[in-house]
Design an enzyme around this catalytic site. Structure first.
Site, PDB file in Angstrom:
ATOM      1  N   ASP A 170     -25.252  74.385  75.205  1.00 20.36           N
ATOM      2  CA  ASP A 170     -24.522  75.234  76.126  1.00 20.36           C
ATOM      3  C   ASP A 170     -25.346  75.479  77.389  1.00 20.36           C
ATOM      4  O   ASP A 170     -26.551  75.698  77.330  1.00 20.36           O
ATOM      5  CB  ASP A 170     -24.227  76.574  75.434  1.00 20.36           C
ATOM      6  CG  ASP A 170     -23.369  77.491  76.268  1.00 20.36           C
ATOM      7  OD1 ASP A 170     -22.227  77.116  76.574  1.00 20.36           O
ATOM      8  OD2 ASP A 170     -23.856  78.587  76.621  1.00 20.36           O
ATOM      9  N   GLU A 225     -37.505  62.344  65.074  1.00 20.86           N
ATOM     10  CA  GLU A 225     -38.239  62.375  63.812  1.00 20.86           C
ATOM     11  C   GLU A 225     -37.300  62.330  62.609  1.00 20.86           C
ATOM     12  O   GLU A 225     -37.717  62.013  61.499  1.00 20.86           O
ATOM     13  CB  GLU A 225     -39.078  63.655  63.725  1.00 20.86           C
ATOM     14  CG  GLU A 225     -40.206  63.749  64.736  1.00 20.86           C
ATOM     15  CD  GLU A 225     -40.877  65.115  64.685  1.00 20.86           C
ATOM     16  OE1 GLU A 225     -40.594  65.878  63.722  1.00 20.86           O
ATOM     17  OE2 GLU A 225     -41.665  65.424  65.594  1.00 20.86           O
TER      18      GLU A 225
END
Length: 557
Positions: free
Chosen positions: A222, A271
């Site tokens: 956002d 990751e």
């Protein structure tokens, strides 16, 4: 014929799962935005919740979307419908609990659906622990450095620190009893974080890991363009209030420093296994500036607000499509296409009104015209290369509710006189599932915003298996998009010669023709009819395409 497709809707777990396991799934994904408070209510309190969303996941699987994006469900005082977050690691009790979030994610994955959650890093709630302690501890508190606290101007500090205005109207500063002011680009209950403070970055990297460990497939960020403010918070000077959303250069939006933040976030996301993604809500002055957010080491997608803001006009659409594709190609990112969301007037109402009114329309307009154009615009959007976003209820052809009584309106912009007049409530009315009932199947206890009379005839129940319905058009279009490799994939279109007011392009064995003009046109019939948003007539090698109609053809056998 109203619409035609030789392809069945995807209705098996196996087919959905196969799509979800593709690498780089997000490049041509269709992502469905769920506004949880308005989607489905499981406990009869009039407010949608996570268990309600979970119960309707099979509907989304059968609709044919690839992923679900959930608007905020975090612990919040709800001053701005959950975009004022008090605890980023907790679910607000009105929506359920963390176990409900976990169950929703697991069920979605079992159905072959990805789950993207909203992240709100520009500001917190004024009830966030950091902000409450900062207020309690007073001037000089180290916690105030995590926000933008400043002394005021004037003889006794009675004037705001600068001339910035809130997106919701009025000053972007609120004074606290001890005399200092704090910055809030949105509501006063939404103080902006100071991203120059290392603790803010540390906290959000931890929040990312929390939800990634729970299994979410990505984040919609956002106000992604707003985290970093210009050094010294300089005055804005003379400006146009309507440009505050990012359509012009602003000292509080689209500062270059935001990109360092997203590079750090990208290393965290990479990751994790499973091809997870970031999507930016980034209002920028140009598509070229938007492309900066999706460079290879930053975010994966950015909403295409220039496309959303375009009129139903062939020349304007042609230009924004070309500019979008040309801007995304150098950074290797897919284009995104969107017509509606929880912050703008639904496109069936936007296109029902004269062009030039923007995305803040408060009149119903010509309902029949708006729906016809909305259906055509959807087929055009789904034919373009890249990823498409669908806002809940648009597959039902829902219009904005433009006559909500003042006493039920809840958009914080409505309560700030110089703001946007609370127009967003109209696109947030709970969606109808059944023809009958106190809330047309939304729940057993009414709905937090009143639904119009006649809403039941637009419901899922009323439109399912109904030839020519907007819901069946969406189902057919998404099924065709899955079945035809030339839909969604790629990064360009081959424009074809077409009459004025008509867009025509080829993508491999697929041809799309969209008639935005006010009258019927005759075009070549480009192979086998795949789908049309309205009645068309084919004679030999020609087709008569009515006004405000889009047609898909395929040259494949």
């Amino acid at each position: 014929m109203s619409q035609h497709s030789a392809d069945p809707a995807p209705n098996s777990v196996a087919s959905a799962t196969a799509v979800a396991k593709r690498g780089d799934w997000w490049r041509d994904a269709v992502i469905y935005q769920v506004y949880p408070r308005s989607f489905a209510d499981s406990d009869g309190d009039g407010m949608g919740d996570l268990e309600g969303v979970r119960s309707r996941l099979p509907y989304l699987r059968d609709l044919g979307v690839d992923a679900v994006w959930l608007s905020p469900f975090y612990a919040s005082p709800q001053a701005d419908a959950g975009y004022d977050v008090a605890d980023y690691r907790a679910v607000d009790p009105m929506f359920g609990g963390l176990l409900d979030a976990d169950a929703l994610i697991r069920d979605a994955h079992g159905l072959g659906l990805r789950v993207i959650v909203d992240l709100v890093p520009n500001h917190s709630s004024d009830q966030h622990e950091w902000f409450r302690r900062a207020l309690a501890e007073g001037p000089g508190s180290p916690l105030r450095d995590r926000y933008h606290f400043r002394p005021g101007k004037g003889d006794s500090g009675e004037l705001p620190p600068n001339d910035w205005e809130s997106i919701f109207g009025g000053p972007a500063w609120t004074r606290v009893p001890d005399g200092e002011w704090y910055l809030h680009l949105f509501a006063p209950e939404q103080p902006d974080f100071n991203w120059n403070h290392p603790a803010v970055g540390d906290e959000f990297r931890s929040i990312l890991r929390f939800w990634l460990d729970m299994g979410v497939d990505g984040f919609r960020i956002d106000v992604a363009h707003g985290l970093v403010k210009a050094e010294g918070l300089p005055d804005l000077g003379s400006h146009d209030q309507l440009k505050l959303l990012g359509n012009d250069v602003m000292p509080f939006f689209d500062q270059d420093g935001v990109h360092d933040i997203y590079r750090q976030w990208r290393t965290i996301l990479d990751e994790y296994s499973g091809d997870r993604v970031f999507v930016a809500e980034a209002w920028t002055p140009t598509v070229e500036r938007t492309a900066n957010y999706v460079r290879p080491d930053e975010l994966h997608q950015a909403f295409n607000f220039q496309y959303l803001s375009s009129a139903w006009d062939a020349a304007e659409l042609h230009e924004v499509i070309d500019r979008t594709l040309d801007s995304m190609r150098p950074v290797g990112a897919p284009a995104t296409w969107v017509l509606s969301n929880h912050d703008v007037t639904r496109h069936s109402t936007r296109f029902a009104n004269p062009p030039g009114l923007g995305t803040q329309i408060r009149t119903a307009g010509d309902r029949e015209l708006g729906l016809r154009r909305a259906r055509a615009a959807t087929l055009l959007m789904l034919a373009l290369p890249g990823s498409a976003y669908i806002y809940q209820g648009e597959e039902l052809g829902l219009p904005d509710v433009v006559d909500l009584p003042d006493e039920v309106r809840q958009d914080p912009a409505y309560f700030r006189g110089a703001g946007q007049d609370g127009f967003r409530d109209g696109c947030r009315v709970p969606i109808p599932w059944t023809r009958e009932g106190s809330s047309y199947g939304f729940g057993s206890g009414g709905s937090w915003l009143p639904q119009p009379a006649g809403w039941g005839e637009l419901s899922v129940q009323a439109q399912t298996a109904e030839p020519g319905s907007t819901l069946e058009l969406y189902r057919a279009a998404l099924a065709a998009r899955r079945s035809h490799a030339d839909l969604g994939a790629g990064e360009g279109v081959e424009w074809l010669k077409a009459p004025e007011g008509v867009l025509a392009f080829r993508r491999g064995e697929f041809v799309c023709v969209a008639n935005t003009s006010g009258e019927s046109v005759t075009t070549p019939a480009h192979g086998r009819l795949l789908l049309a948003s309205g009645e068309i007539a084919e004679t030999g090698n020609e087709a008569k395409v009515p006004a405000d109609t889009t047609v898909w053809w395929t040259t494949a056998d």
